[in-house]
Each structure stands twice: as structure tokens, then as C-alpha cells.
Scaffold this motif. Structure first.
Motif, PDB file in Angstrom:
ATOM      1  N   GLY A 211       0.809  -1.208   0.000  1.00 30.12           N
ATOM      2  CA  GLY A 211       0.000   0.000   0.000  1.00 30.12           C
ATOM      3  C   GLY A 211       0.848   1.266   0.000  1.00 30.12           C
ATOM      4  N   PRO A 212       0.196   2.428   0.033  1.00 27.60           N
ATOM      5  CA  PRO A 212       0.901   3.698  -0.100  1.00 27.60           C
ATOM      6  C   PRO A 212       1.981   3.918   0.947  1.00 27.60           C
ATOM      7  N   CYS A 213       1.765   3.512   2.185  1.00 25.92           N
ATOM      8  CA  CYS A 213       2.789   3.711   3.214  1.00 25.92           C
ATOM      9  C   CYS A 213       4.029   2.887   2.907  1.00 25.92           C
ATOM     10  N   GLU A 214       3.824   1.635   2.518  1.00 25.56           N
ATOM     11  CA  GLU A 214       4.958   0.779   2.210  1.00 25.56           C
ATOM     12  C   GLU A 214       5.720   1.286   0.992  1.00 25.56           C
ATOM     13  N   ARG A 215       5.019   1.883   0.048  1.00 24.35           N
ATOM     14  CA  ARG A 215       5.680   2.392  -1.152  1.00 24.35           C
ATOM     15  C   ARG A 215       6.586   3.565  -0.832  1.00 24.35           C
ATOM     16  N   ASP A 216       6.354   4.231   0.288  1.00 26.38           N
ATOM     17  CA  ASP A 216       7.209   5.349   0.679  1.00 26.38           C
ATOM     18  C   ASP A 216       8.470   4.901   1.394  1.00 26.38           C
ATOM     19  N   LEU A 217       8.621   3.600   1.600  1.00 29.14           N
ATOM     20  CA  LEU A 217       9.815   3.107   2.275  1.00 29.14           C
ATOM     21  C   LEU A 217      11.091   3.497   1.538  1.00 29.14           C
ATOM     22  N   TYR A 218      11.022   3.683   0.245  1.00 20.45           N
ATOM     23  CA  TYR A 218      12.228   4.050  -0.493  1.00 20.45           C
ATOM     24  C   TYR A 218      12.801   5.366   0.001  1.00 20.45           C
ATOM     25  N   LEU A 219      11.999   6.168   0.641  1.00 21.12           N
ATOM     26  CA  LEU A 219      12.485   7.447   1.143  1.00 21.12           C
ATOM     27  C   LEU A 219      13.356   7.284   2.382  1.00 21.12           C
ATOM     28  N   THR A 220      13.253   6.151   3.061  1.00 18.86           N
ATOM     29  CA  THR A 220      14.065   5.931   4.258  1.00 18.86           C
ATOM     30  C   THR A 220      14.940   4.693   4.169  1.00 18.86           C
ATOM     31  N   CYS A 221      14.738   3.872   3.180  1.00 26.04           N
ATOM     32  CA  CYS A 221      15.498   2.636   3.039  1.00 26.04           C
ATOM     33  C   CYS A 221      16.932   2.932   2.596  1.00 26.04           C
ATOM     34  N   ALA A 222      17.905   2.487   3.383  1.00 25.83           N
ATOM     35  CA  ALA A 222      19.315   2.713   3.063  1.00 25.83           C
ATOM     36  C   ALA A 222      19.750   1.945   1.815  1.00 25.83           C
ATOM     37  N   LYS A 223      18.994   0.933   1.426  1.00 24.57           N
ATOM     38  CA  LYS A 223      19.362   0.123   0.268  1.00 24.57           C
ATOM     39  C   LYS A 223      18.700   0.594  -1.025  1.00 24.57           C
ATOM     40  N   PHE A 224      17.942   1.665  -0.936  1.00 24.24           N
ATOM     41  CA  PHE A 224      17.278   2.175  -2.135  1.00 24.24           C
ATOM     42  C   PHE A 224      18.311   2.684  -3.121  1.00 24.24           C
TER      43      PHE A 224
ATOM     44  N   ARG B 262       8.563  17.849   5.433  1.00 23.70           N
ATOM     45  CA  ARG B 262       9.882  18.468   5.223  1.00 23.70           C
ATOM     46  C   ARG B 262      10.973  17.406   5.144  1.00 23.70           C
ATOM     47  N   CYS B 263      10.903  16.426   6.024  1.00 22.20           N
ATOM     48  CA  CYS B 263      11.893  15.352   6.001  1.00 22.20           C
ATOM     49  C   CYS B 263      11.832  14.570   4.685  1.00 22.20           C
ATOM     50  N   THR B 264      10.634  14.311   4.217  1.00 19.56           N
ATOM     51  CA  THR B 264      10.478  13.609   2.942  1.00 19.56           C
ATOM     52  C   THR B 264      11.064  14.435   1.806  1.00 19.56           C
ATOM     53  N   SER B 265      10.777  15.712   1.800  1.00 18.75           N
ATOM     54  CA  SER B 265      11.306  16.602   0.763  1.00 18.75           C
ATOM     55  C   SER B 265      12.832  16.644   0.815  1.00 18.75           C
ATOM     56  N   GLN B 266      13.388  16.684   2.016  1.00 20.56           N
ATOM     57  CA  GLN B 266      14.848  16.708   2.160  1.00 20.56           C
ATOM     58  C   GLN B 266      15.475  15.405   1.681  1.00 20.56           C
ATOM     59  N   ARG B 267      14.821  14.283   1.936  1.00 22.91           N
ATOM     60  CA  ARG B 267      15.338  12.995   1.461  1.00 22.91           C
ATOM     61  C   ARG B 267      15.333  12.963  -0.067  1.00 22.91           C
ATOM     62  N   ILE B 268      14.285  13.469  -0.662  1.00 22.10           N
ATOM     63  CA  ILE B 268      14.223  13.522  -2.121  1.00 22.10           C
ATOM     64  C   ILE B 268      15.318  14.438  -2.658  1.00 22.10           C
TER      65      ILE B 268
ATOM     66  N   LYS C  34      18.177  14.960  -1.315  1.00 26.57           N
ATOM     67  CA  LYS C  34      19.437  14.219  -1.203  1.00 26.57           C
ATOM     68  C   LYS C  34      19.579  13.229  -2.341  1.00 26.57           C
ATOM     69  N   LEU C  35      18.492  12.522  -2.659  1.00 28.85           N
ATOM     70  CA  LEU C  35      18.545  11.583  -3.785  1.00 28.85           C
ATOM     71  C   LEU C  35      18.885  12.312  -5.086  1.00 28.85           C
TER      72      LEU C  35
ATOM     73  N   ASP D 226      22.527  13.435  -5.038  1.00 28.39           N
ATOM     74  CA  ASP D 226      23.420  12.289  -5.278  1.00 28.39           C
ATOM     75  C   ASP D 226      23.492  11.928  -6.750  1.00 28.39           C
ATOM     76  N   LEU D 227      22.422  12.232  -7.486  1.00 24.76           N
ATOM     77  CA  LEU D 227      22.376  11.964  -8.929  1.00 24.76           C
ATOM     78  C   LEU D 227      22.883  13.158  -9.747  1.00 24.76           C
ATOM     79  N   ASN D 228      23.281  14.235  -9.051  1.00 26.86           N
ATOM     80  CA  ASN D 228      23.684  15.481  -9.722  1.00 26.86           C
ATOM     81  C   ASN D 228      22.558  16.027 -10.595  1.00 26.86           C
ATOM     82  N   GLU D 229      21.339  15.904 -10.077  1.00 26.36           N
ATOM     83  CA  GLU D 229      20.149  16.371 -10.787  1.00 26.36           C
ATOM     84  C   GLU D 229      19.621  17.622 -10.106  1.00 26.36           C
ATOM     85  N   PRO D 230      19.072  18.562 -10.881  1.00 25.96           N
ATOM     86  CA  PRO D 230      18.473  19.759 -10.261  1.00 25.96           C
ATOM     87  C   PRO D 230      17.194  19.406  -9.498  1.00 25.96           C
ATOM     88  N   PHE D 231      16.845  20.247  -8.524  1.00 24.96           N
ATOM     89  CA  PHE D 231      15.633  20.032  -7.746  1.00 24.96           C
ATOM     90  C   PHE D 231      14.389  20.419  -8.534  1.00 24.96           C
TER      91      PHE D 231
END
Length: 91
Positions: free
Chosen positions: A22-35, A72-78, A80-81, A84-89
């Protein structure tokens, strides 16, 4: 084929493990260190960042401090991703 927001066009997993819950589990990529991701997904990450920013503003207007912090934390994680990809926000 997964309905995960970062599922590649070919339907393969975008993470170390496919997230098809479900939607909550799909957001795990935002905190998963292995993503892992690639620049191919940067547009989807930017879109999600904009959603999180909108939700942050809405929560602030309603006085929901914990929701403000969560978005805010979710936005900051994104950010960072994307960094890390050298992509603009922004597009």
C-alpha cells in the motif's frame, strides 16, 4: 507490474526489493538505506518533491506541526537523492 511511483517503464523494480504494498509501504524508499535509483527517475522524484512541498504548506496553515516536519523530512530525502544523482531540484 508494480504500481510503485518509481517503477521503471519496463516494469522492473527500482529498488533493491520491489515495493508493491500500500501507499505507506511504497514510501519506504524514502528511508530505506538500500534504495538505489538513476537519473531516469529524477522527473518522478521532482514531482514527488513538489507534492511534499505543497503538503508542507497545507499542514503549516492547519497548525499540524508533526505533519510539517514529516513532509519536510520527505522533501529533504528527495533532495538528497537528486543531489546524489547530480540532478536539479526543479525541472
Amino acid at each position: 507490474m508494480s504500481s510503485h511511483p518509481l517503477t521503471p517503464p519496463d516494469g522492473g523494480p527500482a529498488t533493491a526489493t520491489a515495493l508493491t504494498e500500500g501507499p505507506c509501504e511504497r514510501d519506504l524508499y524514502l528511508t530505506c538505506a538500500k534504495f538505489i535509483t538513476t537519473s531516469e527517475y529524477a522527473p518522478r522524484l521532482r514531482t514527488r518533491r513538489r507534492v511534499e512541498q505543497t503538503l508542507t504548506l497545507d499542514a503549516a496553515e492547519r497548525g499540524w506541526d508533526r505533519e510539517v516536519e514529516r513532509h519536510r523530512c520527505t522533501s529533504q530525502r528527495i533532495e538528497k537523492l537528486l543531489a546524489d544523482l547530480n540532478e536539479p531540484f526543479e525541472d
